[in-house]
Design an enzyme around this catalytic site. Sequence first.
Site, mmCIF file in Angstrom:
data_model
loop_
_atom_site.group_PDB
_atom_site.id
_atom_site.type_symbol
_atom_site.label_atom_id
_atom_site.label_comp_id
_atom_site.label_asym_id
_atom_site.label_seq_id
_atom_site.Cartn_x
_atom_site.Cartn_y
_atom_site.Cartn_z
ATOM 1 N N GLU A 1 0.831 -1.202 0.000
ATOM 2 C CA GLU A 1 0.000 0.000 0.000
ATOM 3 C C GLU A 1 0.869 1.257 0.000
ATOM 4 O O GLU A 1 1.861 1.340 0.723
ATOM 5 C CB GLU A 1 -0.883 -0.036 1.252
ATOM 6 C CG GLU A 1 -1.791 1.161 1.450
ATOM 7 C CD GLU A 1 -2.653 1.019 2.702
ATOM 8 O OE1 GLU A 1 -3.604 1.800 2.858
ATOM 9 O OE2 GLU A 1 -2.382 0.112 3.514
ATOM 10 N N LYS B 1 -9.075 2.814 -2.723
ATOM 11 C CA LYS B 1 -9.438 2.121 -1.493
ATOM 12 C C LYS B 1 -10.852 2.496 -1.052
ATOM 13 O O LYS B 1 -11.209 3.670 -0.999
ATOM 14 C CB LYS B 1 -8.427 2.486 -0.410
ATOM 15 C CG LYS B 1 -8.546 1.722 0.894
ATOM 16 C CD LYS B 1 -7.369 2.126 1.806
ATOM 17 C CE LYS B 1 -7.354 1.373 3.110
ATOM 18 N NZ LYS B 1 -6.182 1.776 3.941
ATOM 19 N N CYS C 1 -5.675 -3.043 1.780
ATOM 20 C CA CYS C 1 -5.610 -3.120 3.244
ATOM 21 C C CYS C 1 -6.973 -3.212 3.928
ATOM 22 O O CYS C 1 -7.546 -4.281 4.014
ATOM 23 C CB CYS C 1 -4.807 -1.943 3.786
ATOM 24 S SG CYS C 1 -4.163 -2.240 5.459
ATOM 25 N N SER D 1 -0.061 -2.562 6.983
ATOM 26 C CA SER D 1 -0.733 -2.988 8.216
ATOM 27 C C SER D 1 0.280 -3.002 9.354
ATOM 28 O O SER D 1 1.143 -3.887 9.416
ATOM 29 C CB SER D 1 -1.333 -4.386 8.030
ATOM 30 O OG SER D 1 -1.942 -4.841 9.214
ATOM 31 N N LEU E 1 23.591 4.251 30.791
ATOM 32 C CA LEU E 1 23.590 2.879 31.310
ATOM 33 C C LEU E 1 23.624 2.941 32.833
ATOM 34 O O LEU E 1 24.649 3.294 33.428
ATOM 35 C CB LEU E 1 24.802 2.110 30.795
ATOM 36 C CG LEU E 1 24.827 1.753 29.306
ATOM 37 C CD1 LEU E 1 26.072 0.934 28.987
ATOM 38 C CD2 LEU E 1 23.569 0.999 28.909
ATOM 39 N N ASP F 1 15.912 -1.633 32.411
ATOM 40 C CA ASP F 1 15.400 -0.886 31.261
ATOM 41 C C ASP F 1 16.529 -0.442 30.335
ATOM 42 O O ASP F 1 16.451 -0.607 29.119
ATOM 43 C CB ASP F 1 14.597 0.329 31.717
ATOM 44 C CG ASP F 1 13.343 -0.062 32.480
ATOM 45 O OD1 ASP F 1 12.791 -1.135 32.194
ATOM 46 O OD2 ASP F 1 12.913 0.708 33.356
ATOM 47 N N SER F 2 17.573 0.136 30.902
ATOM 48 C CA SER F 2 18.677 0.589 30.054
ATOM 49 C C SER F 2 19.430 -0.596 29.463
ATOM 50 O O SER F 2 19.943 -0.527 28.339
ATOM 51 C CB SER F 2 19.624 1.498 30.836
ATOM 52 O OG SER F 2 20.284 0.806 31.870
ATOM 53 N N THR G 1 14.940 5.612 27.910
ATOM 54 C CA THR G 1 14.729 4.180 28.162
ATOM 55 C C THR G 1 13.601 3.887 29.149
ATOM 56 O O THR G 1 13.556 2.803 29.724
ATOM 57 C CB THR G 1 16.037 3.545 28.693
ATOM 58 O OG1 THR G 1 16.393 4.161 29.950
ATOM 59 C CG2 THR G 1 17.182 3.741 27.715
ATOM 60 N N LYS H 1 3.063 14.946 30.985
ATOM 61 C CA LYS H 1 4.387 14.363 30.779
ATOM 62 C C LYS H 1 4.411 13.504 29.513
ATOM 63 O O LYS H 1 5.345 13.582 28.705
ATOM 64 C CB LYS H 1 4.791 13.503 31.985
ATOM 65 C CG LYS H 1 5.203 14.270 33.219
ATOM 66 C CD LYS H 1 5.761 13.296 34.255
ATOM 67 C CE LYS H 1 6.243 14.015 35.494
ATOM 68 N NZ LYS H 1 6.847 13.087 36.479
#
Length: 587
Positions: free
Chosen positions: A44, A127, A163, A190, A335, A340-341, A435, A556
């Site tokens: 697409e 479409k 699609c 998609s 780090l 997470d990091s 992160t 935030k």
Amino acid sequence: MPTLRLALCQVDPTVGDIAGNADLVRAWTRKAADAGAQLALFPELMLTGYPVEDLVFRRSFVAASRAALHRLAADLAADGLGDLPVLVGYLDADGPPQVSADAEPGRGARNAAALLHGGAVVATYFKHHLPNYGVFDEDRYFVSGDALTVVRIGGVDVALTICEDLWQAGGPFAVARHAGVGLVLNINGSPYELNKDDIRLPLVRRRAAEAGAAIAYVNMVGGQDELVYDGDSMIVSADGTLLARAPQFVEYLLVHDVELPPAKEPVDHGEELSDGMRVVRADVSDIVPPARTGEPAVGGIIEPVADEAEVWQALVLGLRDYVNKNRFPSVVLGLSGGIDSAVSAAIAVDALGPDRVVGVSLPSQHSSEHSRADAEELAKRTGLDYRIQPIQPMVDAFLANMSLSGLAVENLQARVRGVVLMALSNQEGHLVLTTGNKSELAVGYSTLYGDSVGGYNPVKDVWKTLIWRLARWRNADAERRGETPPIPESSIGKPPSAELSPGQLDSDTLPEYDVLDPILIGYVDGDLGRDGLVESGHDPAIVDKVLRMVDTAEYKRRQSAPGTKISIKAFGRDRRLPITNRWREDG
């Protein structure tokens, strides 16, 4: 019965790079021709990339797409590929943009597909079903088509669809049955979300039954801002049998011979009406594709992978394409030694290679020795460029000139770290990765302009409990392949902490993540209210606390970096709430 050798070109276009995308079509059409294909399909909006968003409103962009389409048809012929029919998505318009003062009812920008053959555009399709949910805003941009285009190729009547036409019952696929086609082509952009591959095959089977025809489903692959496309292209017979299926998250040419019923009536070049849509048969004679050569083509069936492997591949591809398509030479991230990091760094190394990843340890007086050691250990395991930049002297300089205490001092440390990372970005050209996981983002457990600083977040849409699962999977996968697991076990096993004050743990402020995440998943992904969450068995007091945190953190989230979408409802494009909002679930 006639047999067509189909080539589903699962490729990675770039939004706005019309010339580069046209070159992709030429290169992959050559591959399809070399494989003996008789019909090639591309995704697409292949020529423009997808989604193009408000570029739709630029008439110059629409004109460039249309011009590139005709130039591509001529170039394919010049390449010696003019005999091979090629279906390609592009942006078209048959009137002014719908937002303009001179807009015309029923006319405007079109999400379109074109069949190219013999150096010309021989058929087009607009479409019909325009999605307007989740990440999709197609009612804002496009006008719906009201005609199903049918073209005869190699003695088979073939319908063109795009699609969302496949994702809704009725419309083009119901009309395809009325038209008596033997094959429906469906080109897709998609986006990926976890377990979407489990939904696609049953869906394609339902549409095949509805149309009474085989379906060739080709999907885009690659990253585009927050979105990532996973491919997963497939061919399904009219009786629902899966004939061939491509892998996820890689460019791929799926070539397969499909037996199809011959057209039952002569080409009439006319129009039929069915279910409110016209059936328009392309005004060309039966297109005779190149003859098949060699042994029968069998595309094979790639089985879907486990959830963690699927998500990891999505995150890697999403980050790689964001960095490369935006031409960043490298990335930098802090780090901390935490999970997470560590996961973010491992994703970055898998995406870009260790030479393009800079990891910086930014210890303060509250950083534990084990956290520093874990950060260094991860750097050794992955081979990334590791640096140490203590922040305490900078924090002390602030405190010598300002009277701060408590939370302000904690946030100051996070903001100094953000300043250091942004300074390295400015000095050396890295893209800063933030992160924070989805759980933290949901409840606002982050410091604005501190640990939230960055241009991209590879784990933005990953719940904390899934972060741990991904880490364990990635290490186990490395062991299976005889490689060094990238993530230190101590980073996985230790209690999570921001380490901004003595002895600090996440659980001082938040419920345990195995309690928190199910509430967040119900509230954010499932749109459950307070009553629904309590009825699901969650503690009312904890529910009230969590919902207050989520609701008050919208400001935030609105300022957070983009990140790869892997869930049904990612923050940003999917979940759109007002910042100023006094509605609360507790009344």
